[in-house]
Design an enzyme around this catalytic site. Structure first.
Site, PDB file in Angstrom:
ATOM      1  N   GLY A 155      -7.216  -9.644   5.643  1.00  0.00           N
ATOM      2  CA  GLY A 155      -8.608  -9.172   5.268  1.00  0.00           C
ATOM      3  C   GLY A 155      -8.275  -8.165   3.943  1.00  0.00           C
ATOM      4  N   ASP A 173      -4.435   2.438  10.953  1.00  0.00           N
ATOM      5  CA  ASP A 173      -4.251   3.872  10.724  1.00  0.00           C
ATOM      6  C   ASP A 173      -4.394   4.853  11.839  1.00  0.00           C
ATOM      7  OD1 ASP A 173      -3.161   5.745   9.222  1.00  0.00           O
ATOM      8  OD2 ASP A 173      -4.579   5.572   7.569  1.00  0.00           O
ATOM      9  N   ASP A 190      -9.541   9.523  11.330  1.00  0.00           N
ATOM     10  CA  ASP A 190      -9.533   9.436  10.113  1.00  0.00           C
ATOM     11  C   ASP A 190     -10.126   8.304   9.674  1.00  0.00           C
ATOM     12  OD1 ASP A 190      -8.548  10.014   7.605  1.00  0.00           O
ATOM     13  OD2 ASP A 190      -6.750   8.857   7.752  1.00  0.00           O
ATOM     14  N   GLY A 243       0.846  -1.145   0.159  1.00  0.00           N
ATOM     15  CA  GLY A 243      -0.151   0.030   0.048  1.00  0.00           C
ATOM     16  C   GLY A 243       0.982   1.185   0.079  1.00  0.00           C
ATOM     17  N   ASN A 284      -9.825   2.543   6.307  1.00  0.00           N
ATOM     18  CA  ASN A 284      -8.886   2.526   7.317  1.00  0.00           C
ATOM     19  C   ASN A 284      -9.685   1.391   8.225  1.00  0.00           C
ATOM     20  OD1 ASN A 284      -7.030   4.063   6.856  1.00  0.00           O
ATOM     21  ND2 ASN A 284      -7.735   5.970   7.599  1.00  0.00           N
ATOM     22  N   LYS A 329      -0.986   8.377   1.504  1.00  0.00           N
ATOM     23  CA  LYS A 329      -0.522   9.938   1.349  1.00  0.00           C
ATOM     24  C   LYS A 329       0.841   9.965   2.297  1.00  0.00           C
ATOM     25  CE  LYS A 329      -3.253  13.028   2.546  1.00  0.00           C
ATOM     26  NZ  LYS A 329      -4.598  12.769   2.997  1.00  0.00           N
ATOM     27  N   GLU A 330       0.698   9.224   3.367  1.00  0.00           N
ATOM     28  CA  GLU A 330       1.632   9.493   4.334  1.00  0.00           C
ATOM     29  C   GLU A 330       2.168   8.439   4.914  1.00  0.00           C
ATOM     30  OE1 GLU A 330       0.068  12.532   7.250  1.00  0.00           O
ATOM     31  OE2 GLU A 330       0.828  13.868   5.796  1.00  0.00           O
TER      32      GLU A 330
HETATM   33  N1  LIG Z   1      -1.694  -4.784   9.534  1.00  0.00           N
HETATM   34  C1  LIG Z   1      -1.927  -4.682   8.100  1.00  0.00           C
HETATM   35  N2  LIG Z   1      -2.203  -5.827   7.662  1.00  0.00           N
HETATM   36  C2  LIG Z   1      -2.491  -5.683   6.221  1.00  0.00           C
HETATM   37  N3  LIG Z   1      -2.724  -4.617   5.281  1.00  0.00           N
HETATM   38  C3  LIG Z   1      -2.469  -3.458   6.278  1.00  0.00           C
HETATM   39  C4  LIG Z   1      -2.116  -3.440   7.458  1.00  0.00           C
HETATM   40  N4  LIG Z   1      -1.694  -2.001   7.465  1.00  0.00           N
HETATM   41  C5  LIG Z   1      -1.927  -1.440   6.491  1.00  0.00           C
HETATM   42  N5  LIG Z   1      -2.452  -2.425   5.644  1.00  0.00           N
HETATM   43  C6  LIG Z   1      -2.934  -1.929   4.064  1.00  0.00           C
HETATM   44  O1  LIG Z   1      -1.810  -0.815   3.894  1.00  0.00           O
HETATM   45  C7  LIG Z   1      -2.837   0.525   3.617  1.00  0.00           C
HETATM   46  C8  LIG Z   1      -2.404   1.801   4.081  1.00  0.00           C
HETATM   47  O2  LIG Z   1      -2.184   1.734   5.536  1.00  0.00           O
HETATM   48  P1  LIG Z   1      -2.599   3.056   6.394  1.00  0.00           P
HETATM   49  O3  LIG Z   1      -2.205   2.256   7.871  1.00  0.00           O
HETATM   50  O4  LIG Z   1      -4.109   3.026   6.269  1.00  0.00           O
HETATM   51  O5  LIG Z   1      -1.908   4.049   6.050  1.00  0.00           O
HETATM   52  P2  LIG Z   1      -2.129   5.357   5.313  1.00  0.00           P
HETATM   53  O6  LIG Z   1      -1.978   6.487   6.107  1.00  0.00           O
HETATM   54  O7  LIG Z   1      -0.870   5.423   4.164  1.00  0.00           O
HETATM   55  O8  LIG Z   1      -3.440   5.218   4.717  1.00  0.00           O
HETATM   56  C9  LIG Z   1      -4.027  -0.174   4.191  1.00  0.00           C
HETATM   57  O9  LIG Z   1      -5.309   0.483   3.309  1.00  0.00           O
HETATM   58  C10 LIG Z   1      -4.207  -1.501   3.935  1.00  0.00           C
HETATM   59  O10 LIG Z   1      -4.639  -1.723   2.766  1.00  0.00           O
HETATM   60 MG   LIG Z   2      -5.291   4.791   5.613  1.00  0.00          MG
END
Ligand SMILES: Nc1ncnc2c1ncn2[C@@H]1O[C@H](COP(=O)(O)OP(=O)(O)O)[C@@H](O)[C@H]1O
Ligand SMILES: [Mg+2]
Length: 289
Positions: free
Chosen positions: A189, A243, A226, A100, A231, A103-104
């Site tokens: 998931g 997130d 958020d 993934g 998320n 943005k951040e």
């Molecule tokens: N523990 C995890 N297990 C599986 N996929 C994850 C996990 N954490 C993040 N992801 C994937 O990575 C993406 C981005 O992570 P996220 O924590 O939402 O950061 P962002 O701030 O970039 O949105 C998520 O939308 C998800 O699809």
């Molecule tokens: Mg996210």
């Protein structure tokens, strides 16, 4: 260019020594003089030039000739130091594929005790200065290079995940942190926005489950800030909320507006996609009541 498994695997310990030396001195120098790197690594001039050439070719370091000959770690160099430290510590044995790009953050799979997820925080100067992170998180350094700001965001998320997970909120289990990188358990998931439920009843169960988790988080002192279908991750009827770096406390001056917006995003999503009619007020009473 994001970090690749190769970037990490081919990083020699002398390359790491050069990166570490620059990192350390960037708290004092905007551009770290070559002479200082040579003194701190004790490398010969030719070894140092060779190592600097390698880390620059990997885009982990950049150089300047103005105002003087000097070197800076790039975001990629900083990320590489964090991931290498996790390899050295044994948290992971190798960096896996990118899963993934937000943005951040950039999120990778990695091989550890089972599949592990690495979330590499990357926050820009603007969001650091605006509402996302409070000034309290800024160390009292005279000179604060922006590459280090992401570490404050990672710490904030890591600490929140620890408390939430202990308190019974369904979140990834935080394993360890190094610099701007968090290692956590892999969630088997998909993001809620990509899931399709078998029946409206299933969708309703999932909505209730999300609100139940938001209530537990609220009682522990955390409002997500958020929350949306992007998320939340789901597998059948299991739910995880991910997130968390921008969470706020219930005593935050805008807490109620933030919580209403979070809940409005979720109820709005279930209304549009599954015709489930739950008002924000009702959701709010479930979380706060
Ligand atoms: N523990 C995890 N297990 C599986 N996929 C994850 C996990 N954490 C993040 N992801 C994937 O990575 C993406 C981005 O992570 P996220 O924590 O939402 O950061 P962002 O701030 O970039 O949105 C998520 O939308 C998800 O699809
Ligand atoms: Mg996210």
């Amino acid at each position: 260019m994001p970090l690749s498994a190769d970037d990490i695997r081919t990083l020699h310990k002398y390359d790491v020594a050069v990166l570490l030396s620059i990192e350390k001195q960037m708290k004092r120098y905007n551009w770290v003089p070559e002479e200082n790197i040579r003194k701190s690594t004790k490398f010969s001039q030719s070894e140092l030039e060779f190592r600097l050439g390698r880390v620059m070719a990997k885009d982990m370091v950049k150089s300047s000739t103005l105002p003087y000959d000097g070197y800076q770690l790039t975001f990629k160099g900083y990320d590489a130091l964090a991931v290498s430290a996790l390899v050295k510590r044994g948290t992971i044995s190798a960096l896996g594929t990118l899963i993934g790009v937000g943005k951040e953050s950039t999120v990778y799979e990695a091989l550890g005790m089972g599949t592990v997820v690495l979330k590499v925080h990357r926050i820009g100067q603007r969001s650091f200065q605006s509402a996302r992170l409070s000034r309290d998180y800024m160390p009292e350094w005279k000179h604060f290079p922006w590459i280090f700001a992401s570490t404050e965001s990672a710490k904030r998320e890591f600490e929140a995940l620890k408390v939430l997970q202990k308190g019974g909120v369904s979140v990834p289990v935080p394993l360890t942190i190094n610099r701007n990188v968090i290692a956590m358990t892999y969630i088997p998931g998909v993001n809620l926005n990509q899931s399709v439920f078998e029946s409206p009843e299933d969708a309703e169960v999932v909505l209730d489950e999300i609100l139940d988790n938001m209530k537990k988080a609220y009682d522990l002192g955390y409002i997500h800030n958020d929350l949306s279908e992007y998320n939340v991750m789901v597998s059948e009827k299991n739910v995880w909320v991910i997130d968390w770096p921008q969470w706020v406390e219930p005593v935050h001056p805008n807490a109620e507006d933030i919580l209403r917006r979070d809940l409005g995003n979720i109820t709005g999503y279930f209304k549009k996609k599954y015709r489930i009619d739950m008002s924000v007020e009702e959701a709010l009473s479930k979380v706060v009541g």
